[in-house]
Design a protein around this motif. Structure first.
Motif, PDB file in Angstrom:
ATOM      1  N   TRP A  30      13.414   3.895  -2.451  1.00  0.00           N
ATOM      2  CA  TRP A  30      13.140   3.124  -3.670  1.00  0.00           C
ATOM      3  C   TRP A  30      13.286   1.623  -3.401  1.00  0.00           C
ATOM      4  CZ3 TRP A  30      15.940   6.949  -7.355  1.00  0.00           C
ATOM      5  CH2 TRP A  30      14.993   7.591  -8.170  1.00  0.00           C
ATOM      6  N   TRP A  31      14.342   1.245  -2.684  1.00  0.00           N
ATOM      7  CA  TRP A  31      14.571  -0.175  -2.408  1.00  0.00           C
ATOM      8  C   TRP A  31      13.405  -0.749  -1.606  1.00  0.00           C
ATOM      9  CZ3 TRP A  31      15.022  -3.419   1.787  1.00  0.00           C
ATOM     10  CH2 TRP A  31      15.576  -4.676   1.530  1.00  0.00           C
ATOM     11  N   ARG A  32      12.943   0.008  -0.621  1.00  0.00           N
ATOM     12  CA  ARG A  32      11.812  -0.450   0.188  1.00  0.00           C
ATOM     13  C   ARG A  32      10.557  -0.613  -0.674  1.00  0.00           C
ATOM     14  NH1 ARG A  32      10.901   3.099   5.387  1.00  0.00           N
ATOM     15  NH2 ARG A  32      10.136   4.585   3.836  1.00  0.00           N
ATOM     16  N   ASP A  33      10.340   0.325  -1.584  1.00  0.00           N
ATOM     17  CA  ASP A  33       9.206   0.213  -2.511  1.00  0.00           C
ATOM     18  C   ASP A  33       9.345  -1.013  -3.405  1.00  0.00           C
ATOM     19  OD1 ASP A  33       8.262   2.545  -1.418  1.00  0.00           O
ATOM     20  OD2 ASP A  33       8.804   3.817  -3.125  1.00  0.00           O
ATOM     21  N   ALA A  34      10.577  -1.252  -3.894  1.00  0.00           N
ATOM     22  CA  ALA A  34      10.818  -2.400  -4.779  1.00  0.00           C
ATOM     23  C   ALA A  34      10.554  -3.710  -4.040  1.00  0.00           C
ATOM     24  CB  ALA A  34      12.248  -2.364  -5.311  1.00  0.00           C
ATOM     25  N   GLN A  35      10.967  -3.773  -2.764  1.00  0.00           N
ATOM     26  CA  GLN A  35      10.711  -4.972  -1.975  1.00  0.00           C
ATOM     27  C   GLN A  35       9.212  -5.189  -1.788  1.00  0.00           C
ATOM     28  OE1 GLN A  35      14.020  -6.143  -2.338  1.00  0.00           O
ATOM     29  NE2 GLN A  35      13.306  -7.241  -0.538  1.00  0.00           N
ATOM     30  N   ALA A  36       8.505  -4.103  -1.501  1.00  0.00           N
ATOM     31  CA  ALA A  36       7.060  -4.209  -1.314  1.00  0.00           C
ATOM     32  C   ALA A  36       6.379  -4.662  -2.603  1.00  0.00           C
ATOM     33  CB  ALA A  36       6.492  -2.869  -0.850  1.00  0.00           C
ATOM     34  N   MET A  37       6.856  -4.132  -3.750  1.00  0.00           N
ATOM     35  CA  MET A  37       6.278  -4.521  -5.033  1.00  0.00           C
ATOM     36  C   MET A  37       6.528  -6.003  -5.316  1.00  0.00           C
ATOM     37  SD  MET A  37       6.800  -2.676  -8.758  1.00  0.00           S
ATOM     38  CE  MET A  37       8.538  -3.110  -8.887  1.00  0.00           C
ATOM     39  N   THR A  38       7.737  -6.476  -4.987  1.00  0.00           N
ATOM     40  CA  THR A  38       8.069  -7.891  -5.187  1.00  0.00           C
ATOM     41  C   THR A  38       7.204  -8.788  -4.304  1.00  0.00           C
ATOM     42  OG1 THR A  38      10.352  -7.337  -5.750  1.00  0.00           O
ATOM     43  CG2 THR A  38       9.914  -9.598  -5.081  1.00  0.00           C
ATOM     44  N   GLU A  39       7.052  -8.400  -3.039  1.00  0.00           N
ATOM     45  CA  GLU A  39       6.245  -9.200  -2.114  1.00  0.00           C
ATOM     46  C   GLU A  39       4.781  -9.226  -2.546  1.00  0.00           C
ATOM     47  OE1 GLU A  39       6.909  -7.512   1.711  1.00  0.00           O
ATOM     48  OE2 GLU A  39       9.040  -8.087   1.771  1.00  0.00           O
ATOM     49  N   GLU A  40       4.307  -8.074  -3.036  1.00  0.00           N
ATOM     50  CA  GLU A  40       2.919  -8.009  -3.511  1.00  0.00           C
ATOM     51  C   GLU A  40       2.721  -8.928  -4.709  1.00  0.00           C
ATOM     52  OE1 GLU A  40      -0.195  -4.667  -5.255  1.00  0.00           O
ATOM     53  OE2 GLU A  40       1.503  -4.019  -4.029  1.00  0.00           O
ATOM     54  N   ALA A  41       3.691  -8.932  -5.619  1.00  0.00           N
ATOM     55  CA  ALA A  41       3.608  -9.809  -6.790  1.00  0.00           C
ATOM     56  C   ALA A  41       3.640 -11.283  -6.388  1.00  0.00           C
ATOM     57  CB  ALA A  41       4.747  -9.505  -7.765  1.00  0.00           C
ATOM     58  N   GLN A  42       4.487 -11.611  -5.404  1.00  0.00           N
ATOM     59  CA  GLN A  42       4.567 -12.998  -4.936  1.00  0.00           C
ATOM     60  C   GLN A  42       3.275 -13.426  -4.252  1.00  0.00           C
ATOM     61  OE1 GLN A  42       8.066 -12.781  -2.451  1.00  0.00           O
ATOM     62  NE2 GLN A  42       9.479 -13.177  -4.163  1.00  0.00           N
ATOM     63  N   ASP A  43       2.671 -12.514  -3.476  1.00  0.00           N
ATOM     64  CA  ASP A  43       1.389 -12.834  -2.831  1.00  0.00           C
ATOM     65  C   ASP A  43       0.308 -13.085  -3.884  1.00  0.00           C
ATOM     66  OD1 ASP A  43       2.557 -12.572  -0.381  1.00  0.00           O
ATOM     67  OD2 ASP A  43       1.837 -10.522  -0.029  1.00  0.00           O
ATOM     68  N   GLY A  44       0.351 -12.258  -4.955  1.00  0.00           N
ATOM     69  CA  GLY A  44      -0.619 -12.438  -6.026  1.00  0.00           C
ATOM     70  C   GLY A  44      -0.473 -13.781  -6.714  1.00  0.00           C
ATOM     71  N   GLU A  45       0.783 -14.181  -6.941  1.00  0.00           N
ATOM     72  CA  GLU A  45       1.032 -15.488  -7.573  1.00  0.00           C
ATOM     73  C   GLU A  45       0.575 -16.632  -6.671  1.00  0.00           C
ATOM     74  OE1 GLU A  45       5.151 -15.577  -8.438  1.00  0.00           O
ATOM     75  OE2 GLU A  45       5.054 -14.054 -10.029  1.00  0.00           O
TER      76      GLU A  45
END
Length: 468
Positions: free
Chosen positions: A449-464
Motif C-alpha cells: 500500500w505504501w509503495r502504491d501511495a508513493q507512486a500515486m503521489t509522484e504521479e500527481a506531482q508529475d501531473g501538476e
C-alpha cells in the motif's frame, strides 16, 4: 540353552483369503455412494454446529479486558477503565470491575475513540492509505492438505481483530471456509458463479451489438446467462458472525463452473475468462467497501484458481516442510509460469495485430509459507526449502500447536477459542503461531500500500508539473 523367542511376522503375512473375502460385504453400486454422501452430510452438519449457538447460528465470543489490552488496543487496563468511567457513552462491557467482557463491535467502537482522542504515536487503527483500493490476497497451492483454508481463515480473523474490514471469497466447492465462517449456501447461485456468468453475459451482449451492426446473427443468451445478468455482488455476499468479515460462500455445485467457463470461452474467444472475478469485484464496489479481499482457492489450478490468481495483488502459497510438499509447490510455481505466460503470449499476439500495448500479469508480492511446522523434526528440511525459495519464502514458520488442533475440532479459528479453556501458556503459544504469520503478512500488505501511495503521489506531482 534357552531358545530365543520367535520374532512375530509382519501383519501382512499368512492372511486367509476366505476370511478376507468374508469382510468385504456385498459389491458396491453407485447408489451406495449416495447413501454414504447422505450420512457424511448429516455428520458434517452435526460436527460443524459444535461451534454454533443453540439456535443454530454461529456467534463470536466476547473479549475480556485483558485480551483487549494485550492483543487488540495498545492501552493499559487501568487507563482503559479510566476512559470508560469518563465516557459513559462508550461501550461499558458486561460484568464487574476487571472481569468485563466486550463484543468485537464494542472493541471497534473503542478503537475509533482512541484513534480520535488517544496518543498520536500509537496505532489504534491499522494502516490503510486513503484513495487506494483494497488489496486482494489469494491463498493457493494445488496440493491439498497444506493449510490453505486454515491460513486464509486465520488471516481474515487476524485482520478483523486488527480493525480491517474483510471480504472472504470461498472458491473451493468443498466449502470448508464457508463452514468456518458459518455461511449458509443453498446452491451455486449464492456463490461466485452468477458473478462469473454475469461477466460473460455482459461481454456476450457487447459482442452481439457488434454482430448486429455488421448484419450478423446475434448469439442467444440461455436461461442461465439471462438470470445471471440480474445478479450483483450484494446478491451473493452474506454477513458472518464477525462484524467486519463478510463472505461469498461455496458449495458442491460451484464445481460446475470449472466445466462451464471453458465452454463460454470456446463460444467467445475474446472473453478474458481470467479477469471475470476481478471485473466482478470492481463492478460490485468491493475494492472500495473492503480493506482486504481474501480468496480461498481449491487444491487445483483450474479456472476458479486462475481467476483468483489473476485478481490477486498478493499470493500466499502454504506448504508443509516435507519433500513431497516442496516438490509439489515447485511444480505449482512452474504451472503458474506456463499458464500465465501462455495467456500473455496469446493476448499480446492479438494486441500486436490490433496495434494495442502489451499486457503483463504482475503481483505486489508472492510468498510461500511453511505451515504445521514441527521444529523438532523438520528444521533441516525447512532450511533447505528456505534456501531454494529464497526471497519468495516467509521468514516465520507457522507451528502446529494444541490450540490449533482443538480449534479445528469445532470448525472454528483459534481467535474464536475462549482462552479460559486452556492454560495461559498453551493459549499464548497457540495464538502466537498465527499472530506472527499475520504480522509478516501485514508487513507485506502495508508495504505494498505504501509503495502504491508513493507512486500515486509522484504521479500527481508529475501531473501538476506538466500543467504548470
Amino acid at each position: 540353552m534357552a531358545r530365543k523367542p520367535e520374532v512375530p511376522l509382519p501383519p501382512y503375512f499368512n492372511l486367509d483369503p476366505k476370511a478376507a473375502a468374508g469382510k468385504l460385504g456385498e459389491p458396491i453400486d453407485t447408489a451406495r455412494f449416495a447413501k454414504a454422501a447422505a450420512f457424511a452430510g448429516r455428520g458434517r452438519d452435526d460436527l460443524a454446529k459444535r461451534g454454533y449457538s443453540p439456535d443454530g447460528r454461529k456467534r463470536l465470543r466476547k473479549f475480556s479486558m485483558w485480551e483487549i489490552c494485550r492483543y487488540l488496543i495498545p492501552v493499559a487496563p487501568a487507563y482503559l477503565r479510566r476512559v470508560l468511567n469518563k465516557h459513559p457513552d462508550l461501550p461499558q462491557g458486561e460484568g464487574q470491575g476487571n472481569a468485563k467482557w466486550f463484543t468485537l463491535e464494542d472493541v471497534l467502537q473503542l478503537r475509533d475513540h482512541f484513534a480520535e482522542e488517544g496518543v498520536s504515536t500509537k496505532e489504534y487503527r491499522p494502516y490503510r492509505p486513503e484513495g487506494l483500493p483494497a488489496k486482494i490476497v489469494a491463498v493457493a497451492n494445488f496440493k491439498g492438505g497444506v493449510g490453505k483454508t486454515s491460513t486464509a481463515a486465520h488471516l481474515a480473523m487476524s485482520a478483523a481483530l486488527d480493525g480491517y474490514k474483510v471480504l472472504v471469497v470461498d472458491l473451493d466447492s468443498q466449502g470448508s471456509m464457508t463452514s468456518i465462517m458459518g455461511g449458509q449456501v443453498a446452491d451455486e447461485w449464492q456463490t461466485v458463479f452468477p458473478l462469473l456468468a454475469r461477466d460473460y453475459a455482459t461481454h456476450l451482449q457487447a459482442e452481439n451489438r457488434v454482430r448486429e451492426a455488421a448484419g450478423e446473427a446475434a448469439v442467444p443468451l440461455d436461461e442461465t446467462l439471462t438470470e445471471a445478468l440480474g445478479f450483483g455482488l450484494n446478491d451473493v455476499v452474506q454477513k458472518t458472525h464477525w462484524p467486519n468479515i463478510d463472505l461469498i460462500g461455496a458449495q458442491l455445485n460451484l464445481y460446475w463452473a470449472e466445466f462451464q467457463i471453458p465452454v463460454w470461452r470456446m463460444q467467445m474467444r475474446n472473453w478474458a475468462l481470467w479477469d471475470a472475478l476481478t471485473a466482478s469485484l470492481e463492478h460490485g464496489g468491493a475494492l472500495d467497501e473492503y480493506d482486504i479481499i481474501l480468496l480461498d482457492t481449491p487444491p487445483a489450478l483450474g479456472y476458479l484458481t486462475i481467476n483468483a490468481l489473476a485478481a490477486a495483488d498478493i499470493i500466499l502459497v502454504p506448504l508443509g516442510a516435507s519433500f513431497l510438499e516442496f516438490d509439489s509447490t515447485g511444480r505449482f510455481f512452474d504451472m503458474l509460469y506456463s499458464t500465465f505466460a501462455s495467456i500473455e503470449d496469446g493476448e499480446n499476439a492479438a494486441r500486436a495485430r490490433a496495434g494495442l500495448p502489451e499486457m503483463r500479469f504482475e503481483w505486489d508480492v508472492v510468498r510461500a509459507v511453511i505451515t504445521r511446522f514441527d521444529a523438532s523434526q523438520q528444521t533441516d528440511l525447512a532450511n533447505v526449502i528456505q534456501a531454494y525459495f529464497g526471497d519468495m519464502m516467509n521468514a516465520y514458520r507457522q507451528e502446529y500447536t494444541a490450540l490449533v488442533g482443538q480449534a479445528g475440532e469445532t470448525v472454528s479459528g483459534i481467535y474464536e477459542a475462549d482462552y479460559r479453556n486452556f492454560n495461559r501458556e498453551t493459549y499464548t503459544r497457540g495464538r502466537e503461531a498465527f499472530d506472527r504469520t499475520y504480522a509478516e503478512f501485514k508487513e507485506l500488505l502495508i508495504g505494498a500500500w505504501w509503495r502504491d501511495a508513493q507512486a500515486m503521489t509522484e504521479e500527481a506531482q508529475d501531473g501538476e508539473t506538466q500543467t504548470a
